[in-house]
Design an enzyme around this catalytic site. Structure first.
Site: not given
Ligand code: F6P
Length: 318
Positions: A97, A120, A122
Site C-alpha cells: 500500500d 506483500t 501481509d
Molecule cells: O512486509 C510488511 C511487514 O512484513 C510488516 O508486517 C512488518 O511489520 C514489516 O514488514 C517489517 O519490515 P521492515 O523490517 O522491513 O521494516
C-alpha cells in the site's frame, strides 16, 4: 520496480512483466531500489534472458527500499525528470500500500501512468483476495509452528508465537487455523486479556497439556508479546511459557507454486492492461479471476479479515 518490504514471488512478477513486454515488443527497464532508484537514475535494461532462473528465488533482483526522498516534492520532480529522460511511458510498481500511495501521488502530480502489482506477505490490500508472498509466508509460519508444537507438547509448555503483520492479522489468522493454534490474537479484534486467560484455563481444564497462541505483531492485547507472556505466566503458574518471534524469516525463501502462478498472471495482465490504454490501477485476484481496481480506491479502503476463520478457530480449539 519493486518497493517496500520484499515478498517471495516478486522475482516471478518481474520475470512475467519483462517477458510479457518482450512478447508484445515493448522495451523494458528495471529501476533498482524502488522509487529511490528512479530518483538516482539507477536502472538496468531487462531482456527475456535477464530474468532467467529467478522464478524460484525469494527477495527481488531489483532490490527494494522505502524511499524517504520520494516523499518530498523535490524527489518526485527528479524522478519525473529521469523517467522523461529515459523515455519511460508507464511504470509497473510491485509492492504494497505504501508503494501504491506513492504511485497515486506521482500519477496525480505528473499525469504519469502507473499500474500496481500487489506484493506483500501481509495481504492487507484492498482489491485483491491474495497478494504475492502471502501464501509462501503462511507455509513458512505453519512449518515453524509445527516444529514448535513438538517442543510444546514434549515439555507441556505454553508457546506464544509472534508472526508478522504490523497493522493486520491475515498471517496470524490463516496460519493460526492452519497450524491448529489454541488462540489467535489479531489487531482487528480486541478481546482483551481476560478472555485470553479464561480460554486458556478452559483448555487446561479440558485436558490440554500444551498450547500455542499465535500473536500478530500489531496486536495490542498485551503491550508486546513478551509482556503478554509474562502476564499469562503470572496468572497461570501451572504453565511453563515461552515466546518465539518468527520475524523476517517469514519474508524470505522460495515462493510457493501459488505465489509463482499469481505473480505470473499479475505480470502478464498488468502489461496487457497498459497496452489496452488502462492506467492508474492495480491488478488483483478476485473470484479466481484477475481483476483491476483504481489506484485511488485502494488508498481509501481496508481489506477486511475473514471473521468466519475466527469462528472456525474458536470452535476447533475446544
Ligand atoms: O512486509 C510488511 C511487514 O512484513 C510488516 O508486517 C512488518 O511489520 C514489516 O514488514 C517489517 O519490515 P521492515 O523490517 O522491513 O521494516
Amino acid at each position: 520496480m519493486t518497493s517496500g518490504g520484499d515478498a517471495p514471488g516478486m522475482n516471478a512478477a518481474i520475470r512475467a512483466v519483462v517477458r510479457a513486454c518482450a512478447y508484445y515488443d515493448v522495451q523494458c527497464i528495471g529501476f533498482y531500489r524502488g522509487y529511490q532508484g528512479i530518483i538516482e537514475n539507477d536502472f538496468v535494461e531487462l531482456l527475456p534472458r535477464s530474468v532467467k532462473n529467478i522464478i524460484n528465488k525469494g527477495g527481488t533482483i531489483l532490490k527494494s527500499a522505502r524511499s524517504g526522498d520520494f516523499r518530498t516534492e523535490e524527489g518526485r520532480k527528479k524522478a519525473n525528470e529521469n523517467l522523461k529522460k529515459n523515455e519511460v511511458d508507464a511504470m509497473v510498481l510491485i509492492g504494497g500500500d505504501g508503494t501504491f500511495t506513492g504511485g497515486l501521488i506521482f500519477s496525480e502530480e505528473f499525469g504519469f501512468p502507473v499500474v500496481g502489482i500487489p506484493a506483500t506477505i501481509d495481504n492487507d490490500i484492498v482489491g485483491t483476495q491474495s497478494t504475492i508472498g502471502f501464501d509462501t509466508a503462511l507455509n513458512t509460519v505453519v512449518d515453524a509452528v509445527d516444529k514448535i508444537r513438538d517442543t510444546a507438547s514434549s515439555h507441556n509448555r505454553l508457546f506464544f508465537v509472534e508472526v508478522m503483520g504490523r497493522d493486520s492479522g491475515f498471517i496470524a489468522l490463516n496460519s493460526g487455523v492452519g497450524a491448529g493454534a489454541e488462540e489467535i490474537l489479531i489487531p482487528e479484534e480486541d478481546n482483551g486479556l481476560t478472555k485470553l486467560l479464561e480460554s486458556l484455563k478452559r483448555s487446561k481444564r479440558s485436558g490440554k497439556s500444551s498450547s500455542i497462541v499465535i500473536v500478530a505483531e500489531g496486536d495490542k492485547t498485551g503491550k508486546n508479546v513478551f509482556e503478554l507472556a509474562d502476564y499469562v505466566q503470572e496468572h497461570m503458574p501451572e504453565y511453563n511459557s515461552r515466546v518465539t518471534v518468527l520475524g523476517h524469516l517469514q519474508r524470505g525463501g522460495s515462493p510457493s507454486c501459488f505465489d509463482r502462478v499469481l505473480a505470473s498472471r499479475f505480470g502478464v495482465k498488468a502489461v496487457e492492461y497498459l497496452l489496452d490504454g488502462k492506467k492508474n490501477f492495480m491488478v488483483g485476484f478476485e473470484n479466481n479471476k484477475i481483476s483491476s481496481t483504481d489506484i485511488s480506491d485502494i488508498k481509501k479502503g481496508t481489506h477486511d479479515i475473514n471473521r468466519e476463520l475466527l469462528r472456525i478457530s474458536d470452535i476447533l480449539s475446544i
